[in-house]
Design a protein around this motif. Structure first.
Motif, PDB file in Angstrom:
ATOM      1  N   VAL A 176      -8.041  58.626 -56.895  1.00 58.40           N
ATOM      2  CA  VAL A 176      -7.560  57.573 -57.802  1.00 58.40           C
ATOM      3  C   VAL A 176      -8.585  57.287 -58.893  1.00 58.40           C
ATOM      4  N   GLY A 177      -9.320  58.322 -59.269  1.00 56.83           N
ATOM      5  CA  GLY A 177     -10.371  58.165 -60.285  1.00 56.83           C
ATOM      6  C   GLY A 177      -9.932  57.422 -61.528  1.00 56.83           C
ATOM      7  N   PRO A 178      -8.837  57.862 -62.181  1.00 55.53           N
ATOM      8  CA  PRO A 178      -8.433  57.196 -63.418  1.00 55.53           C
ATOM      9  C   PRO A 178      -8.154  55.704 -63.224  1.00 55.53           C
ATOM     10  N   THR A 179      -7.487  55.347 -62.111  1.00 46.83           N
ATOM     11  CA  THR A 179      -7.230  53.930 -61.857  1.00 46.83           C
ATOM     12  C   THR A 179      -8.536  53.175 -61.688  1.00 46.83           C
ATOM     13  N   ALA A 180      -9.474  53.785 -60.977  1.00 46.84           N
ATOM     14  CA  ALA A 180     -10.758  53.121 -60.773  1.00 46.84           C
ATOM     15  C   ALA A 180     -11.451  52.872 -62.106  1.00 46.84           C
ATOM     16  N   VAL A 181     -11.348  53.855 -63.013  1.00 43.98           N
ATOM     17  CA  VAL A 181     -11.960  53.667 -64.331  1.00 43.98           C
ATOM     18  C   VAL A 181     -11.248  52.529 -65.078  1.00 43.98           C
ATOM     19  N   THR A 182      -9.904  52.561 -65.031  1.00 41.65           N
ATOM     20  CA  THR A 182      -9.155  51.520 -65.722  1.00 41.65           C
ATOM     21  C   THR A 182      -9.545  50.136 -65.217  1.00 41.65           C
ATOM     22  N   VAL A 183      -9.569  49.987 -63.890  1.00 49.12           N
ATOM     23  CA  VAL A 183      -9.917  48.679 -63.334  1.00 49.12           C
ATOM     24  C   VAL A 183     -11.326  48.291 -63.747  1.00 49.12           C
ATOM     25  N   ALA A 184     -12.236  49.251 -63.716  1.00 48.66           N
ATOM     26  CA  ALA A 184     -13.616  48.925 -64.081  1.00 48.66           C
ATOM     27  C   ALA A 184     -13.696  48.438 -65.515  1.00 48.66           C
ATOM     28  N   VAL A 185     -12.970  49.104 -66.412  1.00 43.95           N
ATOM     29  CA  VAL A 185     -13.032  48.699 -67.817  1.00 43.95           C
ATOM     30  C   VAL A 185     -12.392  47.323 -68.008  1.00 43.95           C
ATOM     31  N   LEU A 186     -11.198  47.147 -67.430  1.00 47.15           N
ATOM     32  CA  LEU A 186     -10.528  45.852 -67.555  1.00 47.15           C
ATOM     33  C   LEU A 186     -11.414  44.738 -67.003  1.00 47.15           C
ATOM     34  N   CYS A 187     -12.032  45.055 -65.882  1.00 48.92           N
ATOM     35  CA  CYS A 187     -12.866  44.076 -65.214  1.00 48.92           C
ATOM     36  C   CYS A 187     -14.119  43.780 -66.039  1.00 48.92           C
ATOM     37  N   PHE A 188     -14.681  44.822 -66.610  1.00 48.31           N
ATOM     38  CA  PHE A 188     -15.840  44.620 -67.491  1.00 48.31           C
ATOM     39  C   PHE A 188     -15.457  43.671 -68.615  1.00 48.31           C
ATOM     40  N   VAL A 189     -14.344  43.971 -69.285  1.00 48.51           N
ATOM     41  CA  VAL A 189     -13.911  43.123 -70.397  1.00 48.51           C
ATOM     42  C   VAL A 189     -13.661  41.695 -69.911  1.00 48.51           C
ATOM     43  N   HIS A 190     -13.065  41.590 -68.727  1.00 51.83           N
ATOM     44  CA  HIS A 190     -12.752  40.269 -68.179  1.00 51.83           C
ATOM     45  C   HIS A 190     -14.012  39.415 -68.035  1.00 51.83           C
ATOM     46  N   TYR A 191     -15.018  39.968 -67.371  1.00 60.62           N
ATOM     47  CA  TYR A 191     -16.222  39.154 -67.134  1.00 60.62           C
ATOM     48  C   TYR A 191     -17.051  38.991 -68.399  1.00 60.62           C
ATOM     49  N   TRP A 192     -17.024  39.987 -69.235  1.00 57.46           N
ATOM     50  CA  TRP A 192     -17.775  39.900 -70.489  1.00 57.46           C
ATOM     51  C   TRP A 192     -17.189  38.799 -71.365  1.00 57.46           C
ATOM     52  N   LEU A 246     -22.589  43.476 -64.212  1.00 54.86           N
ATOM     53  CA  LEU A 246     -23.079  44.547 -63.344  1.00 54.86           C
ATOM     54  C   LEU A 246     -22.869  44.234 -61.868  1.00 54.86           C
ATOM     55  N   ILE A 247     -22.858  42.955 -61.527  1.00 52.72           N
ATOM     56  CA  ILE A 247     -22.593  42.619 -60.123  1.00 52.72           C
ATOM     57  C   ILE A 247     -21.091  42.572 -59.871  1.00 52.72           C
ATOM     58  N   SER A 248     -20.354  41.961 -60.807  1.00 52.52           N
ATOM     59  CA  SER A 248     -18.960  41.675 -60.487  1.00 52.52           C
ATOM     60  C   SER A 248     -18.065  42.901 -60.594  1.00 52.52           C
ATOM     61  N   VAL A 249     -18.385  43.839 -61.477  1.00 52.00           N
ATOM     62  CA  VAL A 249     -17.492  44.990 -61.620  1.00 52.00           C
ATOM     63  C   VAL A 249     -17.473  45.859 -60.346  1.00 52.00           C
ATOM     64  N   PRO A 250     -18.633  46.273 -59.799  1.00 49.46           N
ATOM     65  CA  PRO A 250     -18.563  47.070 -58.567  1.00 49.46           C
ATOM     66  C   PRO A 250     -17.927  46.300 -57.413  1.00 49.46           C
ATOM     67  N   LEU A 251     -18.254  45.017 -57.337  1.00 49.64           N
ATOM     68  CA  LEU A 251     -17.710  44.203 -56.254  1.00 49.64           C
ATOM     69  C   LEU A 251     -16.185  44.132 -56.355  1.00 49.64           C
ATOM     70  N   THR A 252     -15.708  43.889 -57.567  1.00 51.39           N
ATOM     71  CA  THR A 252     -14.269  43.831 -57.790  1.00 51.39           C
ATOM     72  C   THR A 252     -13.619  45.144 -57.392  1.00 51.39           C
ATOM     73  N   ARG A 253     -14.221  46.230 -57.811  1.00 51.85           N
ATOM     74  CA  ARG A 253     -13.639  47.544 -57.539  1.00 51.85           C
ATOM     75  C   ARG A 253     -13.544  47.778 -56.047  1.00 51.85           C
ATOM     76  N   LEU A 254     -14.591  47.370 -55.344  1.00 48.54           N
ATOM     77  CA  LEU A 254     -14.614  47.565 -53.899  1.00 48.54           C
ATOM     78  C   LEU A 254     -13.486  46.762 -53.246  1.00 48.54           C
ATOM     79  N   VAL A 255     -13.455  45.473 -53.533  1.00 49.85           N
ATOM     80  CA  VAL A 255     -12.489  44.592 -52.865  1.00 49.85           C
ATOM     81  C   VAL A 255     -11.063  44.971 -53.248  1.00 49.85           C
ATOM     82  N   ALA A 256     -10.845  45.204 -54.540  1.00 49.79           N
ATOM     83  CA  ALA A 256      -9.488  45.505 -55.001  1.00 49.79           C
ATOM     84  C   ALA A 256      -9.032  46.856 -54.450  1.00 49.79           C
ATOM     85  N   ALA A 257      -9.958  47.844 -54.385  1.00 47.06           N
ATOM     86  CA  ALA A 257      -9.579  49.160 -53.892  1.00 47.06           C
ATOM     87  C   ALA A 257      -9.257  49.092 -52.400  1.00 47.06           C
ATOM     88  N   TRP A 258     -10.073  48.363 -51.648  1.00 43.31           N
ATOM     89  CA  TRP A 258      -9.781  48.175 -50.224  1.00 43.31           C
ATOM     90  C   TRP A 258      -8.396  47.576 -50.050  1.00 43.31           C
TER      91      TRP A 258
END
Lengths: 416, 271, 280
Positions: free
Chosen positions: B193-209, B80-92
């Protein structure tokens, strides 16, 4: 940048400063072992409310060893760590451990003379006692009484011979449902140097060329080779032990717990778990005897990393854990053969109401216990030789090929 | 005639695709079945499609053997912490790359690909030393730290590609309206870029999980362990206790599976 | 806006990578300060038989995994890229194993490949086929690990789907009008236009497969039986954290990286340039 520092600070500053001394204590072992140490910690908390002991627990020995290595490298080991005598020398050689001899000498609660000398010896380095051993187990044979009864085989008796063990194992290896597949094995053991060592000693062989200053493994002497061959042939020739596929399908210990293995070689370590068995009765017998009697020492000790900043508090816990009261707590869980003579001979260890009924077997063999050489690289030597012994045990290499490779590959480690 | 042929072909397609689906999914059925098997029974002699009797108690048992509930919460907190953070940094980073001149962007992309190649093995020890300097050992900080760089250069590239598809004029008009870099990103870029954001969030979720090595190396206390480490510990307690091991595997899989079912349209259906 | 990423990458990858690089030429046990030893670590590694075993196992693993995974992903993408009823479900099923956490995935396959009671061997036995001991047998252990990993090809699959989707439909129609059959279309249109995407996928698989052996090998075989599945990442892990030879481990890491670089270079040569360089 600022944001990052802030976040790091936030994460790091989760806990408020403690008002009492905190001491971390790291152990390995399964769930029941863990709960024994937790009881010890709880008992200590009652006595010394000013010290809070935090129990860190890693189940597997090999993960535990890595954990220790990483922690020491980073300079952040727990304040008290439990280490086996085969593994502590590497840390001691690099000056990472605080010698505990002087602490013991000053103690008014525990005295060196109260311990069995066999378990102190391997923890001495240059005459200095490095750690305080909590136990001294030997290798014994756990057996399933129900399977022996069903097959009409008498239980193993002290003084039994290698051949008795083989014959019993043969009688107890069966295909119970007649499908052509063995589903009950006579004997189960890890195929390792540590397991085969007492058999080599009993046969008059040695593990290394010169136990005082070893330069190579001595598994190629006729006596050692014969013992190795006998051990390996339990599987390759007599098929009374699970083969590689059967062992991978269900480990020997699992088979024993589930009542499908008659005899299992293990130290005292297994007792807390075996006490949870409800389906059948079990007991222990000493190792069978070869040309001479010999057993193998298993011992773990409380060690204190030199970098600990709370040495006095850490010692207070080690002292308590190795007082008669502390050792009795862990002994009652079944986990240890206490290193304190008085506790070992008390009801805490020899509880007539708890299995194994023949607990005295662990004490009877103490005089014959031998230790493997204590060397910084011993773990690696055991690991490499173990791979070869396992290969021979599962019939993937001839015994002489395995011995030759084991010696060749381990010799560089003796030189270090 | 052609009608019939195309029908036949469609039938063949579905038979083939169905067989593949089965091949990819049948192991999970087996896992589910064995996770309900009575522990301690003699191993099965033939394929079992239904556990008999179903030992639902395996699930409470594993939660009693190890504090898996606690591990589950830990894993969730990390995610829950790392997914939003990742999305923010990667999107920037992806946004900035897309707005940079071609040449500068290419150099940075080459850098990102180069970073992706660095073997994880080479980072274990030095990161440990760094983390212990920063007192992050045995905190979730050590697990979350990679989110500070967007977790993986790959996610940055995904955002870069997505933002590049947006015509530059849109941002030009945004700038005329007085939107700064962050304003342009937040108001104009992200919604597109909604779909990309979703993709990254899911990949990232799986990554940290799934993260196994980092908690193995950087966590010390039991109460901080994540589910991946819990599974490893369970395996070490009894390496061949299949019913309990598989029950734990099911517990670990379920959250990602649920998430995947929720968003799989955005994931593979979009293309 | 790039700063957080660049800063994070510097702290988490570039600096640690640099430390490792310099450790490769030093002796370091984690306690005493590192001591410069030049190429000594490499010399001692090259007399250790385990180094060669790990290098050759890793090479074999990569050589089997990369082509198989790319090929399987390609076949599946070709099959499932057409718009048909229910194709979303099929795609999701193919992607499913990819999202399974590594630890759980390894344990699942450990069970599936169990030599006596595992479902795979029970199925094989029911069909009257031979039942190898898979992970418990030196000859089959490595191929079994490759096969188990094969199913986690979702990311390459999705990339190739996207690639196929990007091919304009007119091309196909033109080819059809010219009277090309399916095989010719595949050879002359689909594959050439897909080439940059394939290149991307091959590169990705190459980089990933060098490292992806770690979790399955650690949990499923521990490197055994008898070193049959000992791969470089595990050897590095053990050299560093079991034997405290951080210098040797760093040197092994460097060897891994050089091998990977060599592989990528060969790939580059074979493909005649970075065809994928700017593909959007």
């Amino acid at each position: 940048m600022k944001r990052l520092t802030l976040l790091l600070l936030l994460v790091a500053a989760c806990s408020p400063p403690p008002t009492h001394t905190e001491v971390s204590f790291m152990v390995f072992g399964d769930a029941s072992e863990r709960s024994a140490y937790q009881q010890l910690v709880d008992a200590f908390a009652e006595r010394r409310p000013d010290i809070r002991v935090l129990l860190l627990h890693v189940p597997g020995q090999s993960d535990y060893r890595k954990r220790l290595g990483i922690d020491f490298a980073a300079g952040t080991p727990a304040d008290i760590v439990l280490i086996n005598y085969r593994r502590y020398a590497g840390f001691a050689a690099r000056g990472a451990l605080e010698p505990l001899g002087p602490y013991l000498a000053r103690s008014s609660i525990v005295h060196e003379a109260d311990f069995y000398p066999q378990t102190l010896a391997p923890f001495r380095r240059d005459g200095q006692l490095m750690c305080i051993p909590q136990n001294l187990s030997s290798l014994v044979v756990y057996y399933n009484e129900a399977l022996f009864d069903a097959a009409g085989v008498p239980y193993p008796q002290p003084g039994w011979a290698w051949n008795d063990m083989l014959r019993m194992a043969q009688a107890l290896t069966r295909d119970t449902n007649g499908d052509g597949q063995i589903d009950q094995y006579g004997i189960g053991t890890e195929a390792s140097l540590f397991r085969v060592a007492p058999f080599i000693w009993q046969n008059g062989g040695e593990l290394v060329d010169n136990p005082a200053a070893p330069t190579r493994l001595a598994l190629d002497t006729p006596a050692a080779r014969a013992a190795l061959l006998w051990f390996v042939e339990l599987q390759t020739r007599h098929h009374v032990a699970p083969d590689a596929a059967a062992e991978a399908a269900e480990s020997s210990e699992s088979r024993f717990l589930n009542g499908r293995l008659a005899m299992f070689l293990n130290s005292r370590r297994g007792v807390p778990t075996y006490r949870t068995i409800t389906g059948f009765g079990w007991n222990v017998a000493p190792l069978p005897v070869g040309h001479q009697a010999a057993g193998i020492l298993h011992a773990d000790a409380y060690c204190m990393p030199a970098v600990s900043r709370v040495k006095d508090a850490a010692w207070a816990f080690i002292e308590f854990a190795n007082s008669a009261e502390g050792q009795a707590i862990v002994a009652r869980s079944g986990r240890t053969v206490p290193s304190l003579r008085s506790v070992a001979e008390s009801a805490a260890f020899l509880d007539p109401a708890a299995r194994p009924a023949a607990g005295h077997v662990f004490l009877d063999g103490i005089a014959e216990l031998r230790a493997v050489p204590v060397l910084p690289q011993w773990v690696d030597i055991e690991e490499i030789a173990g791979a070869e012994i396992e290969r021979a045990f599962y019939g993937q290499a001839a015994i002489d090929e395995a011995i030759r490779t084991a010696i060749e590959r381990t010799t560089p480690y003796f030189a270090e | 005639m052609p009608m019939k042929r195309s029908l036949l072909r469609a039938g063949g397609f579905h038979a083939l695709a169905g067989a593949i689906t089965l091949l990819f999914c049948v192991p999970f059925v087996w896992v589910l079945v064995v996770s309900l098997r009575q522990p301690g029974l003699a191993p099965p002699q033939q394929i079992e499609w239904l556990p008999n009797p179903a030992a639902w108690s395996n699930y409470p048992t594993i939660f009693a053997m190890l504090p898996l509930g606690n591990y589950l919460l830990n894993s969730l907190s990390v995610v829950l912490i790392s997914v939003p953070l990742t999305r923010l940094v990667a999107a920037w980073a992806g946004y900035a790359l897309a707005r940079l001149p071609e040449r500068a962007a290419l150099i940075l992309i080459a850098l990102a690909v180069g970073l992706r190649m660095v073997p994880a093995t080479s980072l274990w020890l030095p990161r440990f030393l760094l983390f212990s300097q920063a007192s992050l050992i045995d905190t979730f900080g050590a697990l979350i730290a990679p989110a500070l760089m967007g977790t993986s250069p790959f996610y940055v590239l995904l955002f870069y590609w997505a933002f590049r598809r947006i015509p530059a004029e849109i941002f030009e008009s945004g700038r005329l309206d007085g939107a700064g870099a962050f304003g342009g990103w937040a108001r104009l870029g992200m919604p597109l870029v909604g779909p990309t954001a979703v993709t990254v969030a899911v990949l990232c979720f799986v990554h940290y999980w799934s993260d196994f090595i980092n908690p193995l190396l950087y966590l010390k206390s039991d109460h901080n362990y994540t589910l991946a480490v819990g599974l490893r510990m369970l395996q070490q307690l009894d390496p061949t206790g299949w019913p309990l091991l598989m029950a734990a595997a099911v517990v670990m899989i379920m959250p990602v599976l649920a998430l995947f079912v929720l968003v799989q349209k955005a994931f593979v259906g979009r293309i | 806006m790039l700063l957080p990423f660049l800063f994070g990458a510097a702290v988490l990858i570039i600096v640690p990578g640099g430390i490792t690089l310099s450790l490769a030429f030093a002796q370091y046990d984690g306690l005493a300060p590192p001591r410069w030893v030049g190429l000594h670590n490499f010399r001692s590694l090259f007399v250790d038989p385990l180094t060669f075993i790990a290098i050759s196992n890793t090479s074999l693993f990569v050589a089997l995994t990369v082509p198989l995974r790319v090929l399987a992903a390609l076949v599946l993408a070709l099959l499932l890229h057409r718009p048909a009823r229910g194709v979303g479900i099929y795609r999701a099923a193919v992607y499913l194993p990819t999202i399974i956490p590594g630890v759980a995935y390894a344990l699942i396959w450990l069970w599936v490949l169990n030599p006596v009671s595992g479902p795979l061997n029970l199925v094989l036995a029911a069909l009257g086929m031979p039942t190898p001991a898979w992970l418990a047998e030196s000859r089959t252990a490595l191929p079994a690990l490759v096969a188990a990993g094969l199913f986690q090809l979702g990311e390459s699959f999705v990339v190739l789907l996207a690639g196929l989707h990007a091919i304009p439909r007119d091309y196909y129609q033109a080819a059809l009008i010219d009277g090309a059959d399916r095989r010719q279309i595949l050879r002359t249109i689909t594959l050439p236009l897909l080439a940059p995407w394939l290149m991307l996928v091959v590169m990705r698989e190459l980089i990933v497969s060098v490292q992806s052996s770690f979790t399955p090998a650690l949990l499923m075989t521990g490197g055994g039986p008898y070193y049959a599945t000992l791969f470089l990442p595990q050897l590095i892990y053990e050299t560093a954290f079991d034997r405290f030879r951080f210098g040797d481990a760093a040197a092994l890491t460097l060897i891994t990286l050089l091998g990977l670089g060599l592989g990528l270079l060969l790939l580059h040569r074979a493909a005649g340039g970075w065809g994928y360089a700017d593909e959007t």
